[in-house]
Scaffold this motif. Structure first.
Motif, PDB file in Angstrom:
ATOM      1  N   LEU A   1     -19.769 -42.538 -48.595  1.00 50.42           N
ATOM      2  CA  LEU A   1     -19.313 -41.155 -48.440  1.00 50.42           C
ATOM      3  C   LEU A   1     -17.816 -41.095 -48.161  1.00 50.42           C
ATOM      4  O   LEU A   1     -17.100 -40.229 -48.689  1.00 50.42           O
ATOM      5  N   GLU A   2     -17.347 -41.991 -47.300  1.00 52.81           N
ATOM      6  CA  GLU A   2     -15.904 -42.005 -47.007  1.00 52.81           C
ATOM      7  C   GLU A   2     -15.095 -42.247 -48.276  1.00 52.81           C
ATOM      8  O   GLU A   2     -14.067 -41.587 -48.507  1.00 52.81           O
ATOM      9  N   LEU A   3     -15.552 -43.181 -49.103  1.00 51.04           N
ATOM     10  CA  LEU A   3     -14.856 -43.447 -50.363  1.00 51.04           C
ATOM     11  C   LEU A   3     -14.947 -42.252 -51.295  1.00 51.04           C
ATOM     12  O   LEU A   3     -13.952 -41.891 -51.959  1.00 51.04           O
ATOM     13  N   ALA A   4     -16.106 -41.599 -51.355  1.00 52.27           N
ATOM     14  CA  ALA A   4     -16.270 -40.436 -52.226  1.00 52.27           C
ATOM     15  C   ALA A   4     -15.329 -39.307 -51.823  1.00 52.27           C
ATOM     16  O   ALA A   4     -14.745 -38.626 -52.678  1.00 52.27           O
ATOM     17  N   VAL A   5     -15.167 -39.101 -50.512  1.00 51.78           N
ATOM     18  CA  VAL A   5     -14.260 -38.053 -50.026  1.00 51.78           C
ATOM     19  C   VAL A   5     -12.822 -38.389 -50.390  1.00 51.78           C
ATOM     20  O   VAL A   5     -12.051 -37.524 -50.848  1.00 51.78           O
ATOM     21  N   GLN A   6     -12.428 -39.643 -50.198  1.00 53.96           N
ATOM     22  CA  GLN A   6     -11.065 -40.043 -50.539  1.00 53.96           C
ATOM     23  C   GLN A   6     -10.806 -39.827 -52.026  1.00 53.96           C
ATOM     24  O   GLN A   6      -9.736 -39.331 -52.420  1.00 53.96           O
ATOM     25  N   GLU A   7     -11.762 -40.197 -52.864  1.00 54.94           N
ATOM     26  CA  GLU A   7     -11.615 -39.981 -54.314  1.00 54.94           C
ATOM     27  C   GLU A   7     -11.512 -38.503 -54.629  1.00 54.94           C
ATOM     28  O   GLU A   7     -10.770 -38.092 -55.527  1.00 54.94           O
ATOM     29  N   GLY A   8     -12.265 -37.664 -53.883  1.00 49.73           N
ATOM     30  CA  GLY A   8     -12.199 -36.227 -54.104  1.00 49.73           C
ATOM     31  C   GLY A   8     -10.835 -35.661 -53.797  1.00 49.73           C
ATOM     32  O   GLY A   8     -10.318 -34.798 -54.528  1.00 49.73           O
ATOM     33  N   TYR A   9     -10.209 -36.147 -52.695  1.00 46.47           N
ATOM     34  CA  TYR A   9      -8.840 -35.711 -52.394  1.00 46.47           C
ATOM     35  C   TYR A   9      -7.868 -36.211 -53.454  1.00 46.47           C
ATOM     36  O   TYR A   9      -6.942 -35.479 -53.869  1.00 46.47           O
ATOM     37  N   ASP A  10      -8.054 -37.454 -53.915  1.00 45.52           N
ATOM     38  CA  ASP A  10      -7.117 -38.054 -54.857  1.00 45.52           C
ATOM     39  C   ASP A  10      -7.085 -37.321 -56.195  1.00 45.52           C
ATOM     40  O   ASP A  10      -6.023 -37.172 -56.803  1.00 45.52           O
ATOM     41  N   ASP A  11      -8.263 -36.882 -56.660  1.00 48.78           N
ATOM     42  CA  ASP A  11      -8.277 -36.240 -57.986  1.00 48.78           C
ATOM     43  C   ASP A  11      -8.442 -34.729 -57.919  1.00 48.78           C
ATOM     44  O   ASP A  11      -8.701 -34.073 -58.932  1.00 48.78           O
ATOM     45  N   GLY A  12      -8.272 -34.154 -56.716  1.00 45.51           N
ATOM     46  CA  GLY A  12      -8.257 -32.704 -56.587  1.00 45.51           C
ATOM     47  C   GLY A  12      -9.590 -32.015 -56.820  1.00 45.51           C
ATOM     48  O   GLY A  12      -9.621 -30.913 -57.389  1.00 45.51           O
ATOM     49  N   TYR A  13     -10.666 -32.628 -56.393  1.00 47.49           N
ATOM     50  CA  TYR A  13     -11.995 -32.018 -56.540  1.00 47.49           C
ATOM     51  C   TYR A  13     -11.976 -30.645 -55.868  1.00 47.49           C
ATOM     52  O   TYR A  13     -11.567 -30.495 -54.716  1.00 47.49           O
ATOM     53  N   GLU A  14     -12.411 -29.603 -56.596  1.00 53.14           N
ATOM     54  CA  GLU A  14     -12.210 -28.224 -56.149  1.00 53.14           C
ATOM     55  C   GLU A  14     -12.980 -27.878 -54.868  1.00 53.14           C
ATOM     56  O   GLU A  14     -12.583 -26.962 -54.130  1.00 53.14           O
ATOM     57  N   HIS A  15     -14.071 -28.571 -54.584  1.00 52.31           N
ATOM     58  CA  HIS A  15     -14.853 -28.262 -53.387  1.00 52.31           C
ATOM     59  C   HIS A  15     -14.686 -29.334 -52.306  1.00 52.31           C
ATOM     60  O   HIS A  15     -15.564 -29.485 -51.440  1.00 52.31           O
ATOM     61  N   ILE A  16     -13.550 -30.041 -52.351  1.00 52.26           N
ATOM     62  CA  ILE A  16     -13.411 -31.209 -51.486  1.00 52.26           C
ATOM     63  C   ILE A  16     -13.408 -30.847 -50.003  1.00 52.26           C
ATOM     64  O   ILE A  16     -13.948 -31.602 -49.172  1.00 52.26           O
ATOM     65  N   ASN A  17     -12.838 -29.705 -49.636  1.00 50.09           N
ATOM     66  CA  ASN A  17     -12.764 -29.380 -48.204  1.00 50.09           C
ATOM     67  C   ASN A  17     -14.154 -29.194 -47.601  1.00 50.09           C
ATOM     68  O   ASN A  17     -14.449 -29.720 -46.521  1.00 50.09           O
ATOM     69  N   ARG A  18     -15.014 -28.465 -48.324  1.00 54.17           N
ATOM     70  CA  ARG A  18     -16.375 -28.286 -47.794  1.00 54.17           C
ATOM     71  C   ARG A  18     -17.146 -29.603 -47.857  1.00 54.17           C
ATOM     72  O   ARG A  18     -17.867 -29.958 -46.913  1.00 54.17           O
ATOM     73  N   ALA A  19     -16.996 -30.318 -48.954  1.00 60.47           N
ATOM     74  CA  ALA A  19     -17.698 -31.596 -49.078  1.00 60.47           C
ATOM     75  C   ALA A  19     -17.254 -32.566 -47.990  1.00 60.47           C
ATOM     76  O   ALA A  19     -18.075 -33.289 -47.409  1.00 60.47           O
ATOM     77  N   ALA A  20     -15.971 -32.582 -47.678  1.00 63.52           N
ATOM     78  CA  ALA A  20     -15.461 -33.500 -46.657  1.00 63.52           C
ATOM     79  C   ALA A  20     -16.015 -33.155 -45.289  1.00 63.52           C
ATOM     80  O   ALA A  20     -16.358 -34.048 -44.488  1.00 63.52           O
ATOM     81  N   ALA A  21     -16.112 -31.850 -44.979  1.00 65.50           N
ATOM     82  CA  ALA A  21     -16.646 -31.448 -43.679  1.00 65.50           C
ATOM     83  C   ALA A  21     -18.117 -31.849 -43.531  1.00 65.50           C
ATOM     84  O   ALA A  21     -18.547 -32.341 -42.484  1.00 65.50           O
ATOM     85  N   LEU A  22     -18.878 -31.651 -44.613  1.00 69.49           N
ATOM     86  CA  LEU A  22     -20.298 -32.028 -44.576  1.00 69.49           C
ATOM     87  C   LEU A  22     -20.453 -33.545 -44.496  1.00 69.49           C
ATOM     88  O   LEU A  22     -21.303 -34.057 -43.755  1.00 69.49           O
ATOM     89  N   ALA A  23     -19.622 -34.254 -45.264  1.00 68.91           N
ATOM     90  CA  ALA A  23     -19.680 -35.717 -45.230  1.00 68.91           C
ATOM     91  C   ALA A  23     -19.343 -36.248 -43.840  1.00 68.91           C
ATOM     92  O   ALA A  23     -19.939 -37.221 -43.373  1.00 68.91           O
ATOM     93  N   GLN A  24     -18.390 -35.585 -43.180  1.00 67.51           N
ATOM     94  CA  GLN A  24     -18.001 -36.042 -41.842  1.00 67.51           C
ATOM     95  C   GLN A  24     -19.160 -35.895 -40.860  1.00 67.51           C
ATOM     96  O   GLN A  24     -19.318 -36.707 -39.937  1.00 67.51           O
ATOM     97  N   ALA A  25     -19.979 -34.839 -41.057  1.00 71.05           N
ATOM     98  CA  ALA A  25     -21.144 -34.669 -40.189  1.00 71.05           C
ATOM     99  C   ALA A  25     -22.104 -35.850 -40.330  1.00 71.05           C
ATOM    100  O   ALA A  25     -22.690 -36.309 -39.335  1.00 71.05           O
ATOM    101  N   ILE A  26     -22.273 -36.350 -41.541  1.00 70.38           N
ATOM    102  CA  ILE A  26     -23.138 -37.513 -41.772  1.00 70.38           C
ATOM    103  C   ILE A  26     -22.475 -38.772 -41.204  1.00 70.38           C
ATOM    104  O   ILE A  26     -23.131 -39.605 -40.561  1.00 70.38           O
ATOM    105  N   ILE A  27     -21.184 -38.922 -41.422  1.00 70.46           N
ATOM    106  CA  ILE A  27     -20.465 -40.104 -40.948  1.00 70.46           C
ATOM    107  C   ILE A  27     -20.466 -40.176 -39.422  1.00 70.46           C
ATOM    108  O   ILE A  27     -20.613 -41.252 -38.835  1.00 70.46           O
TER     109      ILE A  27
END
Length: 813
Positions: free
Chosen positions: A504-530
């Motif tokens: 998940l941490e890698l997926a979030v980093q990749e989302g920031y790197d390539d400008g994934y449009e829903h990255i902020n919400r995805a990152a917050a949810l991923a952080q809850a799991i992490i």
């Protein structure tokens, strides 16, 4: 009759005015503690079995009746054609007939035990005909024979063997030809010697994961014989004569499920030229045939032709004019394993227990046993127990329907007990089995895995639960405390969270790197799991998000195999994480939903939130586990299986054994019982291990009610139980502050018998029952009127002007 233990409580004191009959030679005492666990005391194991039957009938009368009807092949006679196939299986595999043939040759002490239990069943239903199911008349049911009781112990074997057959048969079976059975492969057990514990005691965990209802429903009891042969506290399946695990003063033992090849589906080619013949390697062979007439309630009887062959088993159905489907089960030729069951509960050492297991009558079960001597010498022992047969093609064991015309697929000789994998006193000082392959039971087991017959096991399995136990034992080292081991027993860690968090941490980093449009919400949810520690506690919201996310993620993405997840799949995981949060928001009003809101046990209309993993998602299992048999439209699970009964046992030389248990259902099967239908469910929901009261001083200090029964033998010469000649009256619990249970017995009546409550001045307050009282045993409940003041009241059993018995009650609001 019943007597009460006296212990102080500010709410109510019950004083018995009538004289009490004390336990005596030839009588059995049943002491119920405050959790309704019966402690059954008799002079001999035979008398203990008598009391066991009575206590079991009190709590689960329909189970006893139905299991007996099942082995007779008479369920359809009383309940209709929906149970016709159950009758067919019992008749086809000759459960009752084999027990009758084997009974005369059983050792005398085993026959005595069976005679005791049988007499208890006959006594109870003769004295309590009203406890029979509405569909069954006691005159049609009694007397029950010793062979029938023995045969009921074979029902569980028939159940799980046929279930394995139907898995092999697959689509060849219609739903009416299938049975509901216990699911396989989810139980925990382990043992530790004093070398690994802080208090230098030995510990053993029993934790079967099975359905809470049906043939595996659990019930707890304690058998004590004054001759010293029995002092066993354990877990019984409802209606069975022997426990499935437990302990006495010097040893303990436990089972988990395994899957030996003890059942196969054979497609058999019929001989077109000769009726009732089949072809094997091109040669014609005759079936053994017989007819059975099965009665059906309100319908004509059904006459069935049963065809059997020692090669391929029992015919289940005709597939077409040329082929038929047969079930080959190991129980086909074997009588019920009652001698082994009796020897196990009377064993005092691992060596004696090993001798009992060497009778090799049980068809499966991985087994761990532990004994402790007075000077704290400890033995621990494991056997991968099974009754399986060698064959020319061992791998045929794990294939689907087999060609019954090819002798290479048939069973050969039985794999002997001496050839089963065993481990005794390993250097690592622990044993564990969570349904794993036998070589994972401990470090450096004493057998060569290459010598284990393929027919005994399926695959090189070492699951999440077994790996987790090893991990916790490594963390605990050589000084594991009692508190630590209780946490191990109730461990709710979801290990797949640890493997997927870095992904998940890698997926979030990749989302920031390539400008994934829903990255902020995805990152917050991923952080809850992490940030989640991975423990599925009932009050935590992270397990709910994790579970819903796993359900919405493509099944090809394996959380337990993170190295195989590519970048495209990691993006899919972020998208499904957002979908999961949206689902929770839409269905529950929030993405933060406590796990216990959807992972719950429903009992008597009440929702009990549960901690732990779930069997409904392979990557979310844990030692603390639930299995949902129903799920509502919003995804709320109704857990109907999982930790059937946890029992953690502590033993140390020179000290009394101690145990703690946790069970999903109360001891009573009566939904109207206000005290013991859901009392244990609340503790189960709270992850609360309760102490058992094994020593007599303990269980008498926590006595809710005690009762004594004269031992009444029922034999072929004497089929009428001798019932008490005097009236009996009891009331419990003691104390109570809202409702009291009243149990009475009338040997006869003039037709005017009544139960009344009087006040201290002798004025009538309340009539307990609106009709005249009937003869026999009966249980009623009285709830005082809200307007009734605290004070002294008298309960009277009257017959016209005569007062049979009376008891004095002090009611305090």
């Amino acid at each position: 009759m019943r007597t009460k233990a006296h212990r102080f409580n500010p709410f109510i004191v019950l004083i018995i005015l009538s004289s009490a009959l004390l336990s005596q030679a030839g009588s059995v005492e049943i002491v119920r503690d405050s959790y309704w666990v019966p402690h059954i005391i008799g002079d001999t194991p035979q008398e203990c079995a008598y009391g066991l039957a009575i206590a079991m009938c009190q709590d689960h009368p329909k189970v006893i009746v139905d299991k007996t009807l099942n082995v007779r092949g008479e369920l359809a006679r009383f309940y209709g054609d929906s149970l016709l196939f159950d009758d067919f299986l019992a008749r086809a595999f000759r459960l009752k007939e084999k027990a009758e043939q084997a009974y005369p040759d059983l050792p005398a002490d085993v026959r005595d035990y069976l005679e005791g239990f049988t007499s208890g069943v006959n006594y109870y239903f003769a004295a309590n005909p009203g406890e029979m199911p509405n569909e069954v008349n006691s005159d049609d049911f009694l007397p029950v024979s010793e062979a029938e009781i023995a045969a009921t112990f074979g029902l569980l074997l028939l159940n799980h063997e046929y279930f394995q057959f139907q898995q092999d048969a697959g689509a060849l079976l219609k739903s009416s030809e299938q049975i509901s059975a216990s699911y396989e492969g989810m139980s925990n057990q382990w043992a530790l010697t004093p070398a690994r514990t802080a208090d230098k005691a030995a510990y053993l965990l029993c934790d079967p994961h099975l359905p809470f209802e049906g043939i595996t429903a659990s019930w707890q009891a304690h058998l004590i014989s004054r001759d010293g042969k029995l002092d066993f506290e354990g877990i019984f399946f409802e209606g069975t004569i022997f426990p499935s695990m437990g302990h006495n003063r010097s040893m303990a033992w436990s089972f988990t499920s395994n899957r030996p090849d003890f059942a196969d589906a054979f497609v058999v080619k019929l001989d077109p030229n000769t009726p009732d013949h089949y072809l094997l390697d091109g040669q014609s062979k005759a079936f053994n045939t017989r007819q059975e007439i099965i009665e059906i309630n309100d319908q004509p009887s059904d006459t069935v032709l049963i065809r059997q062959s020692d090669d391929v088993g029992v015919e289940i159905k005709l597939l077409d004019n040329n082929e038929s489907l047969f079930a080959k089960l190991q129980i086909e030729k074997e009588p019920p394993p009652v001698e082994q069951g009796y020897r196990m509960i009377t064993a005092r050492t691992v060596d004696e227990f090993r001798q009992a297991m060497a009778l090799h009558q049980y068809d499966k079960w991985n087994t761990i046993a532990m004994d402790v001597s007075s000077n704290n010498d400890v033995n621990i022992w494991f056997v991968y127990n099974a009754r399986a047969y060698r064959r020319n093609d061992p791998l045929a064991a794990w294939k689907g329907p087999l060609d019954g015309s090819d002798s290479d697929n048939l069973w050969g000789e039985l794999i002997s007990f001496d050839d089963l994998p065993t481990v005794s006193n390993p250097d690592a000082q622990f044993l564990q089995d969570c349904n794993d392959a036998p070589w994972y039971v401990t470090e450096n087991p004493s057998f060569d895995r290459s010598t284990v017959p393929v027919e005994l096991y399926k695959g090189d399995n070492f699951g999440q639960r077994g790996k987790r136990v090893w991990e916790l034992f490594e963390q605990g080292g050589d000084s594991m405390s009692e508190a630590y081991l209780k946490k191990v027993a109730l461990d709710a860690k979801i290990t797949s969270r640890d493997s997927i968090a870095p992904v998940l941490e890698l997926a979030v980093q990749e989302g920031y790197d390539d400008g994934y449009e829903h990255i902020n919400r995805a990152a917050a949810l991923a952080q809850a799991i992490i940030d989640w520690d991975g423990f599925a506690h009932r009050d935590s919201a992270q397990p709910t998000l994790f579970y819903t996310w796993r359900k919405m993620t493509d099944t090809s993405i394996k959380f337990l195999d993170p190295n195989e997840i590519d970048q495209n799949e990691r993006r899919m995981m972020l998208e499904s994480l957002i979908d999961a949060a949206n689902y929770l928001e839409n269905n529950f009003g929030s993405e933060e939903v406590p796990w216990g809101e959807i992972h719950r046990l429903v009992r008597n209309g009440i929702n009990y939130p549960l901690s732990g993993g779930t069997r409904d998602e392979d990557e979310m299992v844990a030692s603390r586990l639930g299995k949902a048999f129903e799920t509502d439209a919003d995804g709320r699970m109704d857990v109907g299986g999982g930790n059937l009964m946890i029992m953690l046992i502590r033993m140390k030389g020179g000290e009394q054994p101690r145990a703690w248990t946790m069970k999903p259902y109360g001891q009573s099967s009566d939904p109207t019982d206000p005290d013991h239908y859901t009392d244990l469910t609340a503790l189960y929901s709270a992850d609360s291990l309760r102490p058992t009261w094994y020593n007599e001083s303990e269980f008498r200090a926590h006595t809710e009610i005690s009762e004594s029964y004269p031992y009444t033998s029922v034999s072929e010469e004497n089929t009428t139980p001798v019932l008490p000649r005097s009236p009996q009256l009891a009331a419990w619990p003691n104390p109570f502050n809202g409702m009291v249970n009243i149990r009475y017995y009338l040997p006869s009546t003039s037709g005017k018998a009544e139960l009344w409550i009087y006040d201290a001045l002798g004025q009538k307050v309340s009539r307990i029952h609106p009709d005249k009282l009937a003869t026999g045993y009966h249980t009623l409940r009285w709830k005082p009127n809200r307007r009734l003041a605290s004070g002294m009241y008298i309960l009277r059993l009257e017959d016209g002007p005569s007062v049979f018995l009376q008891k004095k009650l002090l009611y305090v609001k």
